[in-house]
Scaffold this active site. Sequence first.
Site, PDB file in Angstrom:
ATOM      1  N   ASP A 180       0.853  -1.178   0.000  1.00  0.00           N
ATOM      2  CA  ASP A 180       0.000   0.000   0.000  1.00  0.00           C
ATOM      3  C   ASP A 180       0.894   1.236   0.000  1.00  0.00           C
ATOM      4  O   ASP A 180       2.074   1.158   0.378  1.00  0.00           O
ATOM      5  CB  ASP A 180      -0.907   0.004   1.240  1.00  0.00           C
ATOM      6  CG  ASP A 180      -1.991   1.059   1.147  1.00  0.00           C
ATOM      7  OD1 ASP A 180      -2.951   0.846   0.380  1.00  0.00           O
ATOM      8  OD2 ASP A 180      -1.874   2.099   1.821  1.00  0.00           O
ATOM      9  N   HIS A 182       0.432   3.986   1.797  1.00  0.00           N
ATOM     10  CA  HIS A 182       0.377   4.737   3.055  1.00  0.00           C
ATOM     11  C   HIS A 182       1.427   4.241   4.056  1.00  0.00           C
ATOM     12  O   HIS A 182       1.877   3.101   3.996  1.00  0.00           O
ATOM     13  CB  HIS A 182      -1.007   4.600   3.699  1.00  0.00           C
ATOM     14  CG  HIS A 182      -2.109   5.188   2.894  1.00  0.00           C
ATOM     15  ND1 HIS A 182      -2.942   4.432   2.093  1.00  0.00           N
ATOM     16  CD2 HIS A 182      -2.518   6.486   2.761  1.00  0.00           C
ATOM     17  CE1 HIS A 182      -3.821   5.225   1.506  1.00  0.00           C
ATOM     18  NE2 HIS A 182      -3.589   6.464   1.893  1.00  0.00           N
ATOM     19  N   SER A 278      -4.196  11.524   2.653  1.00  0.00           N
ATOM     20  CA  SER A 278      -4.865  10.443   3.383  1.00  0.00           C
ATOM     21  C   SER A 278      -3.942   9.786   4.407  1.00  0.00           C
ATOM     22  O   SER A 278      -4.400   8.988   5.224  1.00  0.00           O
ATOM     23  CB  SER A 278      -5.393   9.384   2.406  1.00  0.00           C
ATOM     24  OG  SER A 278      -4.378   8.950   1.516  1.00  0.00           O
TER      25      SER A 278
END
Length: 479
Positions: A180, A182, A278
């Site tokens: 991912d 993030h 985010s």
Amino acid sequence: MTWLSTRAGCLVRRAGGPLTLLLGGLGVNAAMAAELPEYEVQPRNRLCQMASHSFAYDTSYLKNFNVLVQGRDGWLFRSEAELPEQFGPSAEGLRHLERFARYLKKSAGSELVLVFQPTKGLVHPDKLADDATVDFSWSYARSSYLDALAKFRQAGLVVPDMTPLLRESDREEAYYFKRDHHWTPYGARRTARIVADRIRQMPVFQSLPTQEFETRRTGLIRKDGSLQDAARRICGQAWPSQYVDEYRTSPGTGVDGDEQSALFGDESLPPITLVGTSNSKGAQDYNFAGALQEFLGVEVLNMAVAGGSYDGSMFEYLMSDSFQESPPEILIWEIPAYHTLDSAEFYRQVVPMISHGCQGREPVLEQTSPVTAGTNEVLYNGGGNFLELSSSEYLIDLQFSDPSVKEVDAFIWYVFGRKDRVDLEYGNRVETTGRFMFELPSGPSWNDELFMSLDLELEPEQVSEGLTVTAKVCRRQDI
């Protein structure tokens, strides 16, 4: 020796002995237990050949992952976003950024803290496979990243030192998720500690009221990563979920309710605001804002926007009542380092947002016009009343009657036929009021140009029935 396939995408090798099925109600004696076989589990998931070709990333969503790169131990990387070797803006972009930070301090009294988050390749180079399909020089990338941090500081920005995060050998957990884009809650917390340590050194911090915050583990985050989703779409293969601890931060017991009210006031906003991506606020909370509050002992207003890129939350926040009525003492801007911060169009919009465009000031030109799909002339400097409006001294402020308008192209015409274009666009997740603003171009080649007219071009999906726009020209406040 026997290999068994599993649905989890692994190969299981039976080391020896018969395969034994244990049923809870039947039991098994010690001798049988001693003879149970042992298994070695090896990941089988690898990217397909198609994932290495740019043409496979043929949708607006997949373009964000161009191109996926196989790493060790089930890790995935994006070559363009997570394995770049050069960082930071050009000399011109740096001047724009310096101007923005300086005017933010002068006009609103807010000091900008830039959190330039290192990329996955800088933090986890050990997870790159020896046979990776892209070339990546960690030492060159590291040097470029450090140079970018130094240039930001030379431009007068407060920039926490993220170099301890690079290639840590004693890291307790992964800074990034395996598949991912993030950071993990651990990565968010490590970053928050570094940022808080730097903010505590700022003179403005010494006057901020403090309180206690406590962080607690609240469960698990299940992460089906964005990179593995892209791999699934291209290769049609499944990947296992990753699980990490989840945390939440709340006010501690060191300050009671009456004392908190005395410190902050019932109506006041926190003295520190966080804008960003985010990583700071999204569908899953990695508790970056919470960790900042714990380490700073100061409440933080989280105005980050998921899916807003590096600019969306800044646009939304600077045009909000929260900023215009109560600007923070410290504005933290969290940005992944693959953003260059080089866009002149971004700074032409964001600088006038600080002083609220033409709000509260008499415009030199103003006109309300109906607009349709296609090209619309909405301002004209003429009709027997021509004004000498030097390009370098003025800005445009647009207010559409429909707040859902998020994209428009502006064409500025000048007296001697010269034309300038500005693409104005807010992300779908950025909440705005149908308002746009931007400076007319400036610089030696533009200073003598005189504004003549403004055309706006809109796509059909941006136009609602009866749509109008009020266009204003007013003098810039930053000069």
